[in-house]
Write an enzyme that holds these catalytic residues in place. Structure first.
Site, PDB file in Angstrom:
ATOM      1  N   ASP A 191      -2.236  -2.836  37.310  1.00  0.00           N
ATOM      2  CA  ASP A 191      -1.129  -3.757  37.551  1.00  0.00           C
ATOM      3  C   ASP A 191      -1.484  -4.569  38.783  1.00  0.00           C
ATOM      4  O   ASP A 191      -2.102  -4.038  39.720  1.00  0.00           O
ATOM      5  CB  ASP A 191       0.176  -2.985  37.777  1.00  0.00           C
ATOM      6  CG  ASP A 191       1.404  -3.819  37.484  1.00  0.00           C
ATOM      7  OD1 ASP A 191       2.152  -3.465  36.560  1.00  0.00           O
ATOM      8  OD2 ASP A 191       1.606  -4.847  38.177  1.00  0.00           O
ATOM      9  N   ASN A 241      13.254  -5.792  15.462  1.00  0.00           N
ATOM     10  CA  ASN A 241      14.278  -5.861  16.512  1.00  0.00           C
ATOM     11  C   ASN A 241      15.465  -6.718  16.065  1.00  0.00           C
ATOM     12  O   ASN A 241      16.622  -6.367  16.299  1.00  0.00           O
ATOM     13  CB  ASN A 241      13.683  -6.411  17.817  1.00  0.00           C
ATOM     14  CG  ASN A 241      13.126  -5.293  18.690  1.00  0.00           C
ATOM     15  OD1 ASN A 241      13.073  -4.144  18.273  1.00  0.00           O
ATOM     16  ND2 ASN A 241      12.690  -5.628  19.891  1.00  0.00           N
ATOM     17  N   CYS A 288      15.335  -6.456  25.357  1.00  0.00           N
ATOM     18  CA  CYS A 288      14.600  -6.759  24.122  1.00  0.00           C
ATOM     19  C   CYS A 288      15.410  -7.542  23.088  1.00  0.00           C
ATOM     20  O   CYS A 288      15.015  -8.647  22.706  1.00  0.00           O
ATOM     21  CB  CYS A 288      14.087  -5.469  23.501  1.00  0.00           C
ATOM     22  SG  CYS A 288      13.061  -4.551  24.643  1.00  0.00           S
TER      23      CYS A 288
HETATM   24  C1  UGA Z   1      14.784  -1.756  21.330  1.00  0.00           C
HETATM   25  C2  UGA Z   1      14.275  -1.146  20.014  1.00  0.00           C
HETATM   26  O1  UGA Z   1      15.225  -0.170  19.552  1.00  0.00           O
HETATM   27  C3  UGA Z   1      12.903  -0.506  20.176  1.00  0.00           C
HETATM   28  O2  UGA Z   1      12.430  -0.044  18.924  1.00  0.00           O
HETATM   29  C4  UGA Z   1      11.943  -1.562  20.730  1.00  0.00           C
HETATM   30  O3  UGA Z   1      10.648  -1.034  20.946  1.00  0.00           O
HETATM   31  C5  UGA Z   1      12.481  -2.089  22.053  1.00  0.00           C
HETATM   32  O4  UGA Z   1      13.789  -2.663  21.824  1.00  0.00           O
HETATM   33  C6  UGA Z   1      11.540  -3.166  22.557  1.00  0.00           C
HETATM   34  O5  UGA Z   1      11.392  -4.175  21.888  1.00  0.00           O
HETATM   35  O6  UGA Z   1      10.874  -2.929  23.565  1.00  0.00           O
HETATM   36  P1  UGA Z   1      15.896  -0.796  23.562  1.00  0.00           P
HETATM   37  O7  UGA Z   1      15.993  -2.200  24.017  1.00  0.00           O
HETATM   38  O8  UGA Z   1      15.378   0.244  24.483  1.00  0.00           O
HETATM   39  O9  UGA Z   1      14.966  -0.684  22.247  1.00  0.00           O
HETATM   40  O10 UGA Z   1      17.362  -0.351  23.172  1.00  0.00           O
HETATM   41  P2  UGA Z   1      18.146   0.129  21.877  1.00  0.00           P
HETATM   42  O11 UGA Z   1      18.302   1.585  21.924  1.00  0.00           O
HETATM   43  O12 UGA Z   1      17.557  -0.434  20.658  1.00  0.00           O
HETATM   44  O13 UGA Z   1      19.565  -0.561  22.142  1.00  0.00           O
HETATM   45  C7  UGA Z   1      19.702  -1.965  22.293  1.00  0.00           C
HETATM   46  C8  UGA Z   1      21.152  -2.362  22.464  1.00  0.00           C
HETATM   47  O14 UGA Z   1      21.901  -2.120  21.261  1.00  0.00           O
HETATM   48  C9  UGA Z   1      21.881  -1.577  23.561  1.00  0.00           C
HETATM   49  O15 UGA Z   1      22.728  -2.446  24.283  1.00  0.00           O
HETATM   50  C10 UGA Z   1      22.708  -0.560  22.789  1.00  0.00           C
HETATM   51  O16 UGA Z   1      23.857  -0.108  23.450  1.00  0.00           O
HETATM   52  C11 UGA Z   1      23.076  -1.373  21.547  1.00  0.00           C
HETATM   53  N1  UGA Z   1      23.432  -0.530  20.385  1.00  0.00           N
HETATM   54  C12 UGA Z   1      22.488   0.251  19.798  1.00  0.00           C
HETATM   55  C13 UGA Z   1      24.724  -0.564  19.878  1.00  0.00           C
HETATM   56  O17 UGA Z   1      25.602  -1.289  20.393  1.00  0.00           O
HETATM   57  N2  UGA Z   1      25.018   0.197  18.786  1.00  0.00           N
HETATM   58  C14 UGA Z   1      24.101   0.995  18.173  1.00  0.00           C
HETATM   59  O18 UGA Z   1      24.447   1.648  17.168  1.00  0.00           O
HETATM   60  C15 UGA Z   1      22.800   1.022  18.700  1.00  0.00           C
END
Ligand code: UGA
Length: 437
Positions: free
Chosen positions: A30, A212, A264
């Protein structure tokens, strides 16, 4: 194998630690000197389950080391993984490729003549693999290499778990040498061989965005169902359950909430919209979701304001600042957007989060009063709003809350409380897609 990972953020560091745990000799590079110094002294800068312990183990066994030197990182690597950030260009939908280009130029400067696979893990627009290849070939015409796409699907907070239990490993390349290198990379990971899917580089780049965006659409879909449920007097959780049991639909990502956030989904849906528009294709579903997810956050803020209408100088406690549980990340967090709206309406905001306060402070500053104890944060407030689904909020002592608060109002935007318990403790309760207040 000798592996280099460029970038030690939410993707790079868990990937480096995971690969070292699989037995590879890993160098994490990094350009941020302070970050590397901290990592060298064992300080893990990310709030990721199991990462600190894993890091300690692989550093102690000399399987992982850190550097700020591109030369050191590139010289003896058999595989170079690019895992730098691709934030949106300010004021635009496009992904900012500055760090990607800089990594490519760095590699070009030090790449030797022996074969190396350069794997792009950062989320990048279709065609970026070609761009990187051109940058390197122009500066290092003798380089023997393949630039491939190896998108990551790790979730923040569960990155190391996801590294060891991938649903699929998408590998975008036609090169046999690169394919064999990636097979070797994951050869000690259980079940990995059956999870590897080879495809074209550009297809792999698009799989990431398409995945995504699909998940974002799924969340928005259930959020709209939640709105409909409220009007019809139906509990949206019964809809999620009923739908999710269909194996073609699946139960994941059907939890209604305040709207999706994080570093993301908001960024990647916008970048996909941009790709569509550039190609002359309107991705109406994705475009609609981007727009409506934003307006949803304002609608949530309005709902809070309505609940305290008539109370002079209302005070509101916001429980949860992170964009989801299990992380200290507040980037594009619904809580931050909603608090900003509340502040515009002169509401006093108390805030509590088990680990995201420091990051939230960087954005919200002194406009909010922060608390280290959840019950202190709700003392003398008029309403309590749950914006992140932290497990500790599930077990809140509602009678204690009721005794501490000035008015008994709960807005549960993550549906983690039992509405009956809340009402029995004297609260007016609202749950997303469950209604009432
Ligand atoms: C997301 C993807 O799930 C990963 O597979 C991907 O690798 C990552 O982006 C990335 O591109 O790096 P992440 O951003 O860590 O992962 O978070 P998520 O768990 O997917 O949640 C995203 C948003 O959706 C959060 O605000 C969460 O609260 C919301 N969410 C998720 C809901 O409102 N309801 C749900 O049922 C699930």
């Amino acid at each position: 194998m000798n592996i280099t990972v460029i970038g030690t953020g939410y993707v790079g560091l868990p990937t480096g630690v995971g690969l070292a745990m699989l037995g590879h000799d890993v160098v994490c590079m990094d350009q941020d000197v302070q970050k590397i110094r901290n990592l060298e002294s064992g300080e893990c800068n990310l709030s990721e389950s199991g990462l600190e312990e894993g890091l300690e183990r692989v550093v102690a066994s000399h399987k992982l080391r850190f550097t700020t030197s591109m030369q050191e990182a590139v010289e003896c690597a058999q595989i170079i993984i690019i895992a730098v950030g691709t934030p949106p260009v300010v004021g635009s939908c496009r992904a900012n490729l500055t760090y990607i280009k800089s990594a490519a130029r760095g590699i070009a400067k030090y790449i030797g003549e022996s074969y190396v696979t350069i794997a792009v893990k950062s989320t990048v627009p279709v065609g970026t693999g070609e761009l990187i290849e051109n940058i390197i070939r122009t500066k290092a015409p003798k380089a023997d290499m393949d630039v491939i796409s190896l998108p990551e699907f790790l979730r923040e907070g569960r990155a190391l778990h996801d590294f060891f239990h991938p649903d699929r490993i998408i590998v975008g390349t036609r090169s046999t040498r690169a394919r064999n290198n990636i097979k070797r990379l994951y050869s000690t990971l259980e079940h990995a061989a059956s999870r590897i899917v080879f495809c074209e580089r550009r297809a792999a780049e698009l799989v990431k965005y398409a995945s995504n965006a699909f998940l974002a659409v799924k969340i928005h879909y259930i959020n709209e169902m939640a709105d409909l449920c409220e009007k019809l007097g139906i509990n949206v959780q019964e809809i999620s359950l009923g739908m999710g049991l269909d194996s073609r639909i699946g139960s994941a990502f059907l939890n209604a909430g305040p709207g999706f956030g994080g570093s993301c989904f908001p960024k990647d849906t916008m970048a996909l919209q941009h790709t569509g528009r550039t190609a002359g294709v309107t991705l109406s579903l994705v475009e609609g979701v981007i727009k409506r997810n934003k307006t949803r956050l304002s609608a949530m803020a309005l709902r809070i304001l309505d609940s305290v209408a008539g109370i002079p100088n209302p005070k509101i406690a916001v429980l949860g600042l992170a964009f989801k549980k299990g992380t200290d990340d507040v980037r594009e967090s619904p809580a931050i957007h909603i608090i900003q709206e509340l502040i515009k309406h002169n509401v006093s905001v108390h805030a509590y989060d088990p680990c995201a306060i420091q990051n939230a402070q960087k954005i919200l500053g002194k406009q909010v009063t922060y608390f280290k104890d959840v019950y202190e944060s709700i003392t003398a407030v008029d309403a309590l709003v749950i914006l992140t689904e932290w497990s500790e909020f599930e077990s809140l002592d509602l009678s204690k809350c009721s005794a501490l608060m000035s008015h008994k109002i709960i807005l549960d935007f993550r549906n983690i409380l039992n509405p009956q318990n809340a009402t029995e403790s004297g609260f007016r309760y609202y749950g997303v897609g469950r209604g009432n207040l």
